[in-house]
Design an enzyme around this catalytic site. Structure first.
Site, PDB file in Angstrom:
ATOM      1  CB  CYS A   1      -0.901  -0.006   1.229  1.00 30.19           C
ATOM      2  SG  CYS A   1      -1.996   1.430   1.354  1.00 30.19           S
TER       3      CYS A   1
ATOM      4  CG  ASP B   1      -0.290   4.011   5.445  1.00 28.27           C
ATOM      5  OD1 ASP B   1       0.723   4.326   6.092  1.00 28.27           O
ATOM      6  OD2 ASP B   1      -1.443   4.148   5.882  1.00 28.27           O
TER       7      ASP B   1
END
Length: 528
Positions: A184, A186
């Site tokens: 991800c 993130d």
């Protein structure tokens, strides 16, 4: 300045206090999160489970403590360079009455942060209205720190990420000639290679997307390029050798605060995040088989990262390589169970746990070579679990977002630290707009709320062997920069969006190259 100090950004609006969960304290957990130890099928389920405090003072046979020490020094040093920018700049700008201010300011900046700005940058910053001038200089200083970090990373190889031969050997013995990893976007997953899995960055192709929603077509094109290189050049091995491509997807979750600190792209719904990542892996595998035949199959692997403590869920494939969400082992629990064992005993216990996982759910066992590879990766993760235990008291204080800048484009191999950057792979802003919007939303809470600008670094890699490749990459980087300022005009106009376009020749270990961007053109106009 003490570079070994514990440095964290202020808690973001995403942070909230967490009440202790009694479920975390269950004893004798199995690889499936159950309290029944019989399903392990080894040691009679009688292995002692140590408490976190005991583990922090003990030495696990599979933990590389020396490596942890220099990884910690690197993390603290790099992050402090970015975290110290705000207080240092504010202190310098508060003393504009100093004689020959620009020269004095640059000396102070270099002495405290190790970077300097051009005279034009300082003059532009001073000429602007106070807050806007600070935002301009903040962006310039942060970008200077990034360029410094990039040069150090590629020239000095501080994480030894260019030494990939041993890891390549292990993967080839397991039947894999190349590795691609899709985490991800993130920032809490940015360290997935060098820290969480303890793999050299040069080993794997890393492309991050919000929610692990990677572009299947782009991944297939990369696979074709790798297979063509095997056929034409025999790199990384000959095309007739019985090895495959390994595609890893990494979703994330938070046990401490699952409803708020999970994957933002999936509404902090852990099951949805895992299912979406698994579906992307299935689509990738199916696309290759549909286009090139079943003989061209790839192996897929699904990992779930607990961003509280960097432990993982490792989803175990069956004999045919299929992955299932319900079939996994948890590395934190295995770490506890093997804490008092010898090196040999711990490794055997991990292999037994992998086999027992599938057996408990009535599934076939993975191929023996894959069992050994997964056991090795889990053992690597033990060092990171010990790292968080020792230096973060078992759980990160910044369990939410605390990134320092946004990185978009491709590459960014030099970003190997947790919460240093929100990074998203993209070719155009239009194609990656969802990922960029998520990053902007995060930084509105982290930076804009405090009066700091959102720094975005654009990276476009090029092939130095191909005529015109650099020119095309430069045009692309500048096009992306312009598109960003057009899309986020409400941030750009007041100086809350600062951008730096960069290039890098991906065929060598050269650092990023800085391009003159929109801010530089505006600065020239102001000082003309």
């Amino acid at each position: 300045m003490n570079r070994l100090k514990k440095s964290h950004r202020q808690k973001s609006l995403f942070w909230r206090p967490i009440a202790p969960n009694p479920q975390w304290q269950k004893e004798n957990p199995t690889a499936h999160g159950s309290t029944e130890t019989e399903s392990f099928g080894y040691n009679g389920g009688n292995a002692e489970v140590k408490t976190s405090s005991a583990m922090m003072t003990g030495i696990h046979a599979l933990v590389n403590e020396r490596q942890n020490q220099w990884l910690r020094e690197y993390e603290v040093d790099i992050k402090s360079r970015f975290d110290d920018i705000e207080p240092v700049l504010k202190d310098i700008l508060a003393q504009q009455s100093q004689p020959s201010f620009v020269s004095w300011a640059n000396q102070q900046l270099f002495a405290k942060l190790g970077v300097s700005l051009t005279e034009q940058d300082w003059q532009s910053g001073v000429q602007l209205q106070s807050q806007k001038g600070f935002q301009f200089l903040y962006g310039k200083t942060l970008f200077a720190q990034f360029m410094r970090m990039s040069e150090d990373f590629f020239v000095n190889d501080p994480l030894l990420g260019q030494r990939k031969h041993e890891a390549e050997r292990i993967f080839k013995e397991a039947g894999f000639h190349a590795v691609g990893i899709a985490p991800c976007a993130d920032g809490r997953l940015a360290h997935i290679l060098s820290y969480v899995l303890r793999l050299p960055y040069a080993l794997a192709r890393r492309k991050a997307h919000a929610g692990v929603m990677f572009d299947v077509s782009e991944s297939v094109r990369n696979w074709v390029f790798i297979e063509h290189t095997r056929f034409r050049e025999g790199e990384p091995n000959l095309a007739d050798e019985p090895t495959r491509y390994l595609k890893i997807a990494v979703y994330h979750f938070s046990k401490a605060d699952p409803t708020h600190q999970g994957c933002a792209a999936h509404g902090s719904d852990d099951h949805k995040a895992a299912q979406a990542a698994l579906q992307k892996l299935k689509d990738f595998k199916q696309a290759i088989e549909n286009r090139f035949g079943c003989g061209s199959t790839v192996q897929t692997l699904l990992l779930g990262l607990n961003t509280d403590d960097d432990s993982m869920k490792v989803h175990i494939p069956n004999a045919s390589g299929e992955v299932c969400l319900d079939r996994y082992v948890e590395t934190e629990q295995l770490y506890q169970i093997t804490a008092s064992l010898s090196d040999t005993e711990a490794k055997q216990t991990l292999e037994n746990a992998i086999l027992a996982c599938n057996q408990a759910l009535g599934s076939t066992a993975p191929q023996p070579e894959l069992v050994k590879l997964l056991s090795w990766l889990i053992g690597n993760n033990f060092s990171q679990i010990a790292y968080v235990n020792q230096y973060e008291n078992g759980c990160y204080s910044d369990i939410g977002h605390a990134e320092r800048f946004i990185g978009i484009g491709n590459g960014f191999e030099e970003v190997q630290l947790r919460n240093l950057s929100y990074y998203s792979f993209l070719d155009t802003v239009e194609e990656g707009v969802n990922d960029v919007d998520v990053g902007i939303k995060i930084f509105k809470g982290l930076n804009v709320k405090k009066g700091l600008p959102i720094p975005i670094i654009i990276r476009c890699d090029y092939d130095g062997r191909v005529p015109g490749s650099k020119d095309r990459a430069e045009a692309k980087a500048l096009r992306i920069e312009k598109a960003l300022h057009n899309r986020y005009q409400e941030l750009s106009a007041p100086g809350l969006l600062q951008t730096l376009p960069t290039l890098r020749d991906f065929t060598s270990c050269k650092p990023a190259e800085k391009l003159p961007g929109l801010a530089d053109l505006s600065a020239k106009q102001r000082t003309a």
